[in-house]
Motif scaffolding. Structure first.
Motif, PDB file in Angstrom:
ATOM      1  N   GLY A   5       0.471  12.408  -9.600  1.00 26.80           N
ATOM      2  CA  GLY A   5      -0.417  13.540  -9.394  1.00 26.80           C
ATOM      3  C   GLY A   5      -1.755  13.210  -8.769  1.00 26.80           C
ATOM      4  O   GLY A   5      -2.650  14.070  -8.715  1.00 26.80           O
ATOM      5  N   GLU A   6      -1.929  11.997  -8.284  1.00 28.39           N
ATOM      6  CA  GLU A   6      -3.201  11.617  -7.664  1.00 28.39           C
ATOM      7  C   GLU A   6      -3.365  12.370  -6.338  1.00 28.39           C
ATOM      8  O   GLU A   6      -2.400  12.602  -5.610  1.00 28.39           O
ATOM      9  CB  GLU A   6      -3.218  10.115  -7.427  1.00 28.39           C
ATOM     10  N   GLY A   7      -4.592  12.747  -6.023  1.00 29.87           N
ATOM     11  CA  GLY A   7      -4.863  13.509  -4.821  1.00 29.87           C
ATOM     12  C   GLY A   7      -5.030  12.643  -3.594  1.00 29.87           C
ATOM     13  O   GLY A   7      -5.326  11.448  -3.682  1.00 29.87           O
ATOM     14  N   ALA A   8      -4.850  13.243  -2.419  1.00 36.41           N
ATOM     15  CA  ALA A   8      -4.936  12.513  -1.159  1.00 36.41           C
ATOM     16  C   ALA A   8      -6.344  11.960  -0.925  1.00 36.41           C
ATOM     17  O   ALA A   8      -6.506  10.849  -0.430  1.00 36.41           O
ATOM     18  CB  ALA A   8      -4.517  13.412  -0.005  1.00 36.41           C
ATOM     19  N   SER A   9      -7.356  12.727  -1.264  1.00 41.78           N
ATOM     20  CA  SER A   9      -8.737  12.293  -1.003  1.00 41.78           C
ATOM     21  C   SER A   9      -9.096  11.060  -1.826  1.00 41.78           C
ATOM     22  O   SER A   9      -9.688  10.110  -1.312  1.00 41.78           O
ATOM     23  CB  SER A   9      -9.713  13.429  -1.318  1.00 41.78           C
ATOM     24  N   SER A  10      -8.734  11.057  -3.113  1.00 40.80           N
ATOM     25  CA  SER A  10      -9.054   9.911  -3.958  1.00 40.80           C
ATOM     26  C   SER A  10      -8.262   8.683  -3.538  1.00 40.80           C
ATOM     27  O   SER A  10      -8.777   7.568  -3.541  1.00 40.80           O
ATOM     28  CB  SER A  10      -8.772  10.235  -5.430  1.00 40.80           C
ATOM     29  N   LEU A  11      -7.019   8.886  -3.118  1.00 39.71           N
ATOM     30  CA  LEU A  11      -6.208   7.761  -2.649  1.00 39.71           C
ATOM     31  C   LEU A  11      -6.765   7.194  -1.344  1.00 39.71           C
ATOM     32  O   LEU A  11      -6.683   5.996  -1.093  1.00 39.71           O
ATOM     33  CB  LEU A  11      -4.754   8.196  -2.460  1.00 39.71           C
ATOM     34  N   SER A  12      -7.320   8.056  -0.523  1.00 43.70           N
ATOM     35  CA  SER A  12      -7.936   7.600   0.719  1.00 43.70           C
ATOM     36  C   SER A  12      -9.090   6.656   0.424  1.00 43.70           C
ATOM     37  O   SER A  12      -9.245   5.620   1.073  1.00 43.70           O
ATOM     38  CB  SER A  12      -8.425   8.805   1.528  1.00 43.70           C
ATOM     39  N   LYS A  13      -9.888   6.983  -0.580  1.00 45.18           N
ATOM     40  CA  LYS A  13     -11.026   6.142  -0.945  1.00 45.18           C
ATOM     41  C   LYS A  13     -10.563   4.809  -1.514  1.00 45.18           C
ATOM     42  O   LYS A  13     -11.140   3.763  -1.224  1.00 45.18           O
ATOM     43  CB  LYS A  13     -11.906   6.869  -1.961  1.00 45.18           C
ATOM     44  N   VAL A  14      -9.509   4.834  -2.331  1.00 45.18           N
ATOM     45  CA  VAL A  14      -9.029   3.617  -2.985  1.00 45.18           C
ATOM     46  C   VAL A  14      -8.376   2.665  -1.991  1.00 45.18           C
ATOM     47  O   VAL A  14      -8.600   1.459  -2.026  1.00 45.18           O
ATOM     48  CB  VAL A  14      -8.027   3.967  -4.113  1.00 45.18           C
ATOM     49  N   THR A  15      -7.566   3.212  -1.078  1.00 44.48           N
ATOM     50  CA  THR A  15      -6.777   2.378  -0.164  1.00 44.48           C
ATOM     51  C   THR A  15      -7.463   2.084   1.156  1.00 44.48           C
ATOM     52  O   THR A  15      -7.100   1.135   1.847  1.00 44.48           O
ATOM     53  CB  THR A  15      -5.427   3.048   0.143  1.00 44.48           C
ATOM     54  N   GLY A  16      -8.437   2.924   1.532  1.00 45.17           N
ATOM     55  CA  GLY A  16      -9.069   2.757   2.829  1.00 45.17           C
ATOM     56  C   GLY A  16      -8.315   3.427   3.958  1.00 45.17           C
ATOM     57  O   GLY A  16      -8.739   3.380   5.111  1.00 45.17           O
ATOM     58  N   LEU A  17      -7.203   4.076   3.631  1.00 46.91           N
ATOM     59  CA  LEU A  17      -6.452   4.821   4.640  1.00 46.91           C
ATOM     60  C   LEU A  17      -7.091   6.185   4.856  1.00 46.91           C
ATOM     61  O   LEU A  17      -7.794   6.695   3.975  1.00 46.91           O
ATOM     62  CB  LEU A  17      -4.993   5.019   4.173  1.00 46.91           C
ATOM     63  N   THR A  18      -6.834   6.792   5.996  1.00 45.24           N
ATOM     64  CA  THR A  18      -7.359   8.123   6.224  1.00 45.24           C
ATOM     65  C   THR A  18      -6.593   9.126   5.370  1.00 45.24           C
ATOM     66  O   THR A  18      -5.445   8.879   4.965  1.00 45.24           O
ATOM     67  CB  THR A  18      -7.228   8.540   7.698  1.00 45.24           C
ATOM     68  N   ARG A  19      -7.219  10.244   5.108  1.00 44.81           N
ATOM     69  CA  ARG A  19      -6.562  11.288   4.320  1.00 44.81           C
ATOM     70  C   ARG A  19      -5.315  11.784   5.039  1.00 44.81           C
ATOM     71  O   ARG A  19      -4.296  12.105   4.407  1.00 44.81           O
ATOM     72  CB  ARG A  19      -7.527  12.454   4.082  1.00 44.81           C
ATOM     73  N   THR A  46       0.830  -1.202   0.000  1.00 41.39           N
ATOM     74  CA  THR A  46       0.000   0.000   0.000  1.00 41.39           C
ATOM     75  C   THR A  46       0.867   1.255   0.000  1.00 41.39           C
ATOM     76  O   THR A  46       0.566   2.233  -0.692  1.00 41.39           O
ATOM     77  CB  THR A  46      -0.940   0.006   1.214  1.00 41.39           C
ATOM     78  N   TYR A  47       1.946   1.226   0.772  1.00 40.13           N
ATOM     79  CA  TYR A  47       2.882   2.363   0.805  1.00 40.13           C
ATOM     80  C   TYR A  47       3.428   2.635  -0.592  1.00 40.13           C
ATOM     81  O   TYR A  47       3.420   3.782  -1.069  1.00 40.13           O
ATOM     82  CB  TYR A  47       4.026   2.069   1.771  1.00 40.13           C
ATOM     83  N   ASN A  48       3.907   1.582  -1.281  1.00 38.71           N
ATOM     84  CA  ASN A  48       4.454   1.761  -2.623  1.00 38.71           C
ATOM     85  C   ASN A  48       3.393   2.272  -3.588  1.00 38.71           C
ATOM     86  O   ASN A  48       3.662   3.124  -4.445  1.00 38.71           O
ATOM     87  CB  ASN A  48       5.029   0.439  -3.138  1.00 38.71           C
ATOM     88  N   PHE A  49       2.176   1.748  -3.438  1.00 38.72           N
ATOM     89  CA  PHE A  49       1.082   2.175  -4.306  1.00 38.72           C
ATOM     90  C   PHE A  49       0.787   3.658  -4.113  1.00 38.72           C
ATOM     91  O   PHE A  49       0.639   4.409  -5.091  1.00 38.72           O
ATOM     92  CB  PHE A  49      -0.168   1.346  -3.989  1.00 38.72           C
ATOM     93  N   VAL A  50       0.717   4.108  -2.859  1.00 41.00           N
ATOM     94  CA  VAL A  50       0.432   5.515  -2.569  1.00 41.00           C
ATOM     95  C   VAL A  50       1.543   6.406  -3.128  1.00 41.00           C
ATOM     96  O   VAL A  50       1.272   7.435  -3.759  1.00 41.00           O
ATOM     97  CB  VAL A  50       0.286   5.733  -1.043  1.00 41.00           C
ATOM     98  N   ILE A  51       2.810   6.015  -2.925  1.00 40.57           N
ATOM     99  CA  ILE A  51       3.929   6.799  -3.442  1.00 40.57           C
ATOM    100  C   ILE A  51       3.874   6.893  -4.962  1.00 40.57           C
ATOM    101  O   ILE A  51       4.081   7.965  -5.550  1.00 40.57           O
ATOM    102  CB  ILE A  51       5.273   6.181  -2.989  1.00 40.57           C
ATOM    103  N   ASP A  52       3.577   5.757  -5.623  1.00 42.95           N
ATOM    104  CA  ASP A  52       3.466   5.741  -7.084  1.00 42.95           C
ATOM    105  C   ASP A  52       2.407   6.728  -7.554  1.00 42.95           C
ATOM    106  O   ASP A  52       2.630   7.538  -8.466  1.00 42.95           O
ATOM    107  CB  ASP A  52       3.077   4.341  -7.579  1.00 42.95           C
ATOM    108  N   GLN A  53       1.234   6.648  -6.941  1.00 43.38           N
ATOM    109  CA  GLN A  53       0.119   7.469  -7.387  1.00 43.38           C
ATOM    110  C   GLN A  53       0.313   8.945  -7.058  1.00 43.38           C
ATOM    111  O   GLN A  53      -0.080   9.815  -7.834  1.00 43.38           O
ATOM    112  CB  GLN A  53      -1.183   6.951  -6.762  1.00 43.38           C
ATOM    113  N   LEU A  54       0.928   9.241  -5.938  1.00 37.33           N
ATOM    114  CA  LEU A  54       1.247  10.634  -5.625  1.00 37.33           C
ATOM    115  C   LEU A  54       2.201  11.198  -6.660  1.00 37.33           C
ATOM    116  O   LEU A  54       2.082  12.358  -7.087  1.00 37.33           O
ATOM    117  CB  LEU A  54       1.867  10.735  -4.226  1.00 37.33           C
ATOM    118  N   GLY A  55       3.146  10.368  -7.112  1.00 35.33           N
ATOM    119  CA  GLY A  55       4.090  10.800  -8.128  1.00 35.33           C
ATOM    120  C   GLY A  55       3.426  11.075  -9.462  1.00 35.33           C
ATOM    121  O   GLY A  55       3.929  11.853 -10.276  1.00 35.33           O
TER     122      GLY A  55
END
Length: 211
Positions: A175-189, A164-173
């Motif tokens: 340009g994915e936003g924190a809110s959309s990543l929160s929904k996809v991963t289930g992590l808090t914003r 999940t950490y690698n996925f979040v880093i990839d997507q942030l790179g």
């Protein structure tokens, strides 16, 4: 008859193949077959050299669809990823990604469309390698921090695992936003923002917990 094959790769025991298959099916893919490699680094081992990865070159035929979570599942080396995708496209295999719903098809004859497609492949492959190198450097920093801090309390266990950490880093790179990543991963914003703002500390927390 054509088939849709999911290729999944996990490099650590904290990651799992089922998660990648679930993601693909949730994105609308109907998977006929799963080919997977466990405990294999995408940085040091080419797809054609992996125990199961090399089977793809035997089983995929023209008209088949190869599904991957993202291009980093094929590899984390620029040359390897670009060569692999072009090889499959020359065979008539269509490559699709779960993340961002990208499609790479060698059937186009339009030179401009082919140029845009190839530029995108190159960009994504370069991003995969750059992220792998950044992650490796962050891990080194995290290991050093963990070594210096090994006598102290490890703190609260992270709510995310290595995948999940690698996925979040990839997507942030990308340009994915924190809110959309929160929904996809289930992590808090707030967790997404902590990973974004302090990736070294987020990585060090995983290392402290042996993740």
């Amino acid at each position: 008859m054509s088939q849709t094959v999911l290729y999944a790769r996990v490099s650590t025991k904290d990651q799992n193949i089922t998660h990648q298959k679930d993601q693909a099916e949730a994105a609308g893919f109907t998977i006929d077959r799963v080919v997977s490699d466990h405990g294999v680094s995408g940085i040091h081992t080419r797809l054609s050299e992996r125990a199961e990865g090399k089977r793809l070159f035997d089983i995929l035929r023209a008209g088949d669809v190869l599904v991957v979570r993202w291009v980093d599942r094929l590899g984390r080396n620029y040359e390897d990823v670009t060569d692999t995708i072009r090889n499959f496209m020359r065979r008539g295999v269509i490559i699709k990604t779960v993340i961002n719903n990208m499609t790479f098809d060698g059937a186009t004859k339009d030179p401009m469309q082919a140029a845009v497609r190839d530029a995108l492949i190159a960009f994504m492959a370069a991003t995969a390698q750059a992220q792998a190198e950044a992650t490796k450097e962050a891990q080194r920093a995290g290991i050093e921090a963990a070594r210096d801090d090994r006598k102290r309390y490890r703190g609260k266990k992270p709510s995310y695992d290595r995948e999940t950490y690698n996925f979040v880093i990839d997507q942030l790179g990308l340009g994915e936003g924190a809110s959309s990543l929160s929904k996809v991963t289930g992590l808090t914003r707030q967790t997404i923002l902590r990973i974004r703002d302090k990736p070294d500390q987020a990585d060090a927390a995983l290392i402290k917990w042996g993740m």
